[in-house]
Design a protein around this motif. Structure first.
Motif, short mmCIF file in Angstrom:
data_model
loop_
_atom_site.label_atom_id
_atom_site.label_comp_id
_atom_site.label_asym_id
_atom_site.label_seq_id
_atom_site.Cartn_x
_atom_site.Cartn_y
_atom_site.Cartn_z
N HIS A 4 0.81 -1.23 0.00
CA HIS A 4 0.00 0.00 0.00
C HIS A 4 0.84 1.27 0.00
CE1 HIS A 4 0.49 0.88 4.35
NE2 HIS A 4 0.51 -0.45 4.47
N GLU A 5 2.12 1.16 0.35
CA GLU A 5 3.00 2.32 0.35
C GLU A 5 3.58 2.62 -1.03
OE1 GLU A 5 4.95 2.36 4.71
OE2 GLU A 5 5.36 0.53 3.54
N ILE A 6 3.61 1.63 -1.90
CA ILE A 6 4.22 1.85 -3.22
C ILE A 6 3.24 1.68 -4.38
CG2 ILE A 6 6.55 1.28 -2.49
CD1 ILE A 6 6.21 -1.50 -3.62
N MET A 7 2.04 1.20 -4.10
CA MET A 7 1.08 0.95 -5.19
C MET A 7 0.50 2.26 -5.72
SD MET A 7 -2.29 -0.40 -3.20
CE MET A 7 -3.41 0.79 -2.46
N LYS A 8 -0.01 2.17 -6.91
CA LYS A 8 -0.81 3.26 -7.48
C LYS A 8 -2.25 2.90 -7.19
CE LYS A 8 2.30 4.86 -11.10
NZ LYS A 8 3.49 4.33 -10.51
N SER A 9 -2.97 3.81 -6.54
CA SER A 9 -4.35 3.48 -6.16
C SER A 9 -5.37 3.90 -7.22
CB SER A 9 -4.69 4.10 -4.81
OG SER A 9 -4.46 5.49 -4.84
N ASN A 10 -4.97 4.77 -8.13
CA ASN A 10 -5.86 5.17 -9.22
C ASN A 10 -5.62 4.22 -10.39
OD1 ASN A 10 -7.66 6.54 -10.80
ND2 ASN A 10 -6.29 8.25 -11.23
N VAL A 11 -6.38 3.13 -10.43
CA VAL A 11 -6.14 2.06 -11.39
C VAL A 11 -7.16 2.10 -12.52
CG1 VAL A 11 -5.89 -0.44 -11.68
CG2 VAL A 11 -5.30 0.62 -9.49
N VAL A 104 -1.45 -9.55 -5.04
CA VAL A 104 -0.84 -9.44 -3.72
C VAL A 104 -1.81 -8.73 -2.80
CG1 VAL A 104 1.56 -9.52 -4.48
CG2 VAL A 104 0.41 -7.32 -4.31
N GLN A 105 -1.62 -8.94 -1.53
CA GLN A 105 -2.47 -8.30 -0.53
C GLN A 105 -1.92 -6.91 -0.17
OE1 GLN A 105 -5.51 -9.48 0.48
NE2 GLN A 105 -5.03 -10.94 -1.17
N ILE A 122 6.19 -11.32 -14.69
CA ILE A 122 5.05 -10.48 -14.98
C ILE A 122 5.42 -9.02 -14.72
CG2 ILE A 122 3.25 -12.21 -14.68
CD1 ILE A 122 2.89 -11.33 -11.85
N LYS A 123 4.68 -8.11 -15.34
CA LYS A 123 5.02 -6.69 -15.28
C LYS A 123 4.28 -5.94 -14.19
CE LYS A 123 5.82 -6.54 -20.23
NZ LYS A 123 5.33 -6.00 -21.51
N LYS A 124 3.06 -6.39 -13.87
CA LYS A 124 2.23 -5.67 -12.91
C LYS A 124 1.48 -6.64 -12.03
CE LYS A 124 1.55 -1.75 -15.88
NZ LYS A 124 1.07 -1.58 -17.20
N LEU A 125 1.25 -6.21 -10.78
CA LEU A 125 0.50 -7.01 -9.83
C LEU A 125 -0.67 -6.20 -9.28
CD1 LEU A 125 3.23 -8.69 -7.59
CD2 LEU A 125 1.48 -9.85 -8.92
N PRO A 126 -1.88 -6.67 -9.46
CA PRO A 126 -3.01 -6.02 -8.79
C PRO A 126 -2.90 -6.24 -7.28
CG PRO A 126 -3.76 -7.37 -10.63
CD PRO A 126 -2.32 -7.70 -10.40
N VAL A 127 -3.29 -5.23 -6.52
CA VAL A 127 -3.27 -5.30 -5.06
C VAL A 127 -4.71 -5.40 -4.57
CG1 VAL A 127 -2.60 -4.11 -2.94
CG2 VAL A 127 -1.18 -3.88 -5.00
N GLU A 128 -4.95 -6.37 -3.69
CA GLU A 128 -6.29 -6.57 -3.15
C GLU A 128 -6.34 -6.18 -1.68
OE1 GLU A 128 -8.54 -10.21 -5.19
OE2 GLU A 128 -6.75 -10.82 -4.10
N ARG A 129 -7.49 -5.65 -1.30
CA ARG A 129 -7.76 -5.38 0.11
C ARG A 129 -9.22 -5.77 0.35
NH1 ARG A 129 -6.94 0.22 3.51
NH2 ARG A 129 -6.99 -0.79 5.54
N ASP A 130 -9.42 -6.66 1.29
CA ASP A 130 -10.76 -7.17 1.60
C ASP A 130 -11.46 -7.73 0.36
OD1 ASP A 130 -10.41 -6.36 4.28
OD2 ASP A 130 -11.13 -4.34 3.81
#
Length: 151
Positions: A4-11, A104-105, A122-130
Motif C-alpha cells: 500500500h505504500e508503493i502501489m498506485k491506487s488510481n487504477v 498481492v495483498q 510479470i510486469k504488474k501485480l493487482p493489489v487486493e484489500r478485503d
C-alpha cells in the motif's frame, strides 16, 4: 515497505462485460499494456495484457498429433491477420483475458512483491484489500521505491 505504500491506487480497469475494443482504446489513450478486469463488486476476475492480444492475433500454426494408432492435425489459422484483428475487437474481454490472476495483498512486503514480479516474469501485480481491487504495482514502482533513497 508494504504494497500500500508503493502501489498506485488510481487504477484503470475494464469491466468483465466490455469488449476488447474498449481495452485497446484504453491501451492507446493511456500508453499502458495491461488492465485488471473487474466485476460490478470491484473484484478482480481476470487480467488482460498486450501479450494476450499478441497471442490471439499472432499466427497459429498447425499442430500434428501422431501416435502409433492415428495421426491427427489441429488446423491453425485459415483467416488472414487483418481479419483476426478485426474479429478480436468485438470479442468479450473475458474470451482472451487471463482468468488466473496473480495478486498481492494490501500489506504484502516489497521484498515478496519483487520476488513475485521477477520469478513469475510479470510486469504488474493487482493489489487486493478485503477481496477487492485496491491498487496496482509495476516493476518500475518497486525499483523506484527500493533505490530512490540510495541515489
Amino acid at each position: 515497505m508494504k504494497a500500500h505504500e508503493i502501489m498506485k491506487s488510481n487504477v484503470l480497469t475494464v469491466q468483465e462485460n466490455e469488449t476488447v475494443r474498449s481495452v485497446i482504446e484504453k491501451f492507446l489513450e493511456n500508453g499502458i499494456s495491461g488492465l485488471p478486469v473487474i466485476n460490478q463488486k470491484n473484484e478482480i476476475v481476470a487480467y488482460i495484457s498486450d501479450g494476450d492480444i499478441m497471442r490471439f492475433i499472432g499466427k497459429h500454426k498447425d499442430i500434428v498429433i501422431s501416435s502409433f494408432f492415428f495421426v491427427d492435425v489441429i488446423r491453425g489459422d485459415d483467416e488472414k491477420f487483418e481479419e483476426r484483428v478485426k474479429r478480436m475487437m468485438n470479442l468479450n474481454v473475458m474470451e482472451i483475458a487471463q482468468k488466473k490472476v496473480v495478486t498481492v495483498q494490501y500489506n504484502e512486503s516489497a521484498e515478496n512483491i519483487a520476488s513475485i514480479l521477477g520469478n513469475k516474469h510479470i510486469k504488474k501485480l493487482p493489489v487486493e484489500r478485503d477481496g477487492v481491487l485496491a491498487g496496482i504495482i509495476s516493476r518500475g514502482d518497486v525499483v523506484r521505491n527500493a533505490f530512490q533513497s540510495l541515489l
